[in-house]
Write an enzyme that holds these catalytic residues in place. Sequence first.
Site, PDB file in Angstrom:
ATOM      1  N   ASN A  14       0.867  -1.183   0.000  1.00 61.16           N
ATOM      2  CA  ASN A  14       0.000   0.000   0.000  1.00 61.16           C
ATOM      3  C   ASN A  14       0.902   1.229   0.000  1.00 61.16           C
ATOM      4  OD1 ASN A  14      -1.810   2.051   0.486  1.00 61.16           O
ATOM      5  ND2 ASN A  14      -2.271   1.430   2.606  1.00 61.16           N
ATOM      6  N   LYS A  16       0.145   4.295  -0.357  1.00 55.23           N
ATOM      7  CA  LYS A  16      -0.495   5.504   0.178  1.00 55.23           C
ATOM      8  C   LYS A  16      -0.237   6.673  -0.785  1.00 55.23           C
ATOM      9  CE  LYS A  16      -0.093   3.427   4.666  1.00 55.23           C
ATOM     10  NZ  LYS A  16      -0.026   3.564   6.095  1.00 55.23           N
ATOM     11  N   HIS A 106      -9.500   1.526   4.908  1.00 53.17           N
ATOM     12  CA  HIS A 106      -8.221   1.715   5.596  1.00 53.17           C
ATOM     13  C   HIS A 106      -8.432   2.706   6.748  1.00 53.17           C
ATOM     14  CE1 HIS A 106      -4.112   2.882   6.424  1.00 53.17           C
ATOM     15  NE2 HIS A 106      -3.757   1.754   5.829  1.00 53.17           N
ATOM     16  N   GLU A 108      -6.794   5.112   7.718  1.00 55.65           N
ATOM     17  CA  GLU A 108      -6.563   6.521   7.373  1.00 55.65           C
ATOM     18  C   GLU A 108      -7.790   7.124   6.698  1.00 55.65           C
ATOM     19  OE1 GLU A 108      -2.869   5.822   5.350  1.00 55.65           O
ATOM     20  OE2 GLU A 108      -1.951   5.316   7.272  1.00 55.65           O
ATOM     21  N   GLU A 176      -5.382  -4.585  10.613  1.00 56.17           N
ATOM     22  CA  GLU A 176      -4.336  -3.596  10.834  1.00 56.17           C
ATOM     23  C   GLU A 176      -4.631  -2.828  12.111  1.00 56.17           C
ATOM     24  OE1 GLU A 176      -2.228  -2.477   6.948  1.00 56.17           O
ATOM     25  OE2 GLU A 176      -4.014  -1.249   7.063  1.00 56.17           O
ATOM     26  N   GLY A 182       2.597   2.500  10.765  1.00 55.01           N
ATOM     27  CA  GLY A 182       3.598   3.555  10.605  1.00 55.01           C
ATOM     28  C   GLY A 182       4.265   3.979  11.895  1.00 55.01           C
ATOM     29  N   SER A 222       3.459  -1.877  10.319  1.00 55.12           N
ATOM     30  CA  SER A 222       4.913  -1.942  10.534  1.00 55.12           C
ATOM     31  C   SER A 222       5.515  -3.307  10.202  1.00 55.12           C
ATOM     32  CB  SER A 222       5.255  -1.509  11.963  1.00 55.12           C
ATOM     33  OG  SER A 222       4.848  -0.173  12.182  1.00 55.12           O
TER      34      SER A 222
HETATM   35  P1  PGA Z   1       2.895   0.520   7.614  1.00 52.06           P
HETATM   36  O1  PGA Z   1       1.441   0.728   6.988  1.00 52.06           O
HETATM   37  O2  PGA Z   1       3.423  -0.794   7.077  1.00 52.06           O
HETATM   38  O3  PGA Z   1       3.691   1.698   7.155  1.00 52.06           O
HETATM   39  O4  PGA Z   1       2.729   0.463   9.105  1.00 52.06           O
HETATM   40  C1  PGA Z   1       0.547  -0.341   6.812  1.00 52.06           C
HETATM   41  C2  PGA Z   1      -0.753   0.144   6.221  1.00 52.06           C
HETATM   42  O5  PGA Z   1      -1.239   1.203   6.616  1.00 52.06           O
HETATM   43  O6  PGA Z   1      -1.337  -0.526   5.340  1.00 52.06           O
END
Ligand code: PGA
Length: 264
Positions: A14, A16, A106, A108, A176, A182, A222
């Site tokens: 992903n 983003k 997601h 976000e 997640e 992140g 992460s």
């Molecule tokens: P990350 O993001 O691996 O940077 O923690 C995962 C995601 O949001 O899909």
Amino acid sequence: MVAVAARTPLIAGNWKMNLDHLQAVALVQKLDWTLKDAGHESGSVEVAVFPPFTDLRSVQTLLDADKIAFALGAQDLSTHDSGAYTGEVSGAFLKKLGATYVIIGHSERREYHDETDDVIAAKVQAALKHGLVPVICVGETLEQLEEFGASAVPVGQLKAALQDVPADADIVVAYEPVWAIGTGKVATPEQAQDVCAALRAVIADELGAEAAERTRILYGGSVKSGNIATYMREPDVDGALVGGASLLADEFAAIIRYQKHVGV
Ligand code: PGA
């Protein structure tokens, strides 16, 4: 349980809101070379990339021209098919561009765009209508983890997303934990397994045993080359949704090759 073929692991990147279309093409080329150099056999693991909308066409053209076996996905879609919805992107357009997958719900989008469970359920319907496989993201915040434990919120979110989904629908679920995205903090493999098992039970309740057995459930938050193998050993974790680490060709290639660099 109904006997079905083993689930093919899915490693999904992903991106983003990162990489313009030129950078996107460069990353996919580098990832492809890195995997080929390492003698990676495509097929043992499915790889999917989720670039920004503006990169999809360029990435799809490259995948086609160089016969690169990565699946393509989008990061969101509209609940509508077409019409006066400025700024929205229809699932029909994504399908036409060669997308197989679309990320829905997601954290976000839930947080910054106020996407509710109802909006997410409508997006799942829109994806299925246009022949896209929804990658349905669920996960709890740190406050929710402390108040309700790990499973309650993702279980509720998944139940809501599966309203009106037919039993034979092709879907992917991604667990997640919001506190792990992140942040460098990760769920332990046991925590990820517990929640993924609870999510598989939801699929069994809502869509039946065959769907539960066949549907891939990913862990995300992460994920790195150093921890991927520990998750992949868990019986209900069928892959990973990778954010930051998917932007680095060497690191993402090492994640895809988790079976090689750490014995599973
Ligand atoms: P990350 O993001 O691996 O940077 O923690 C995962 C995601 O949001 O899909």
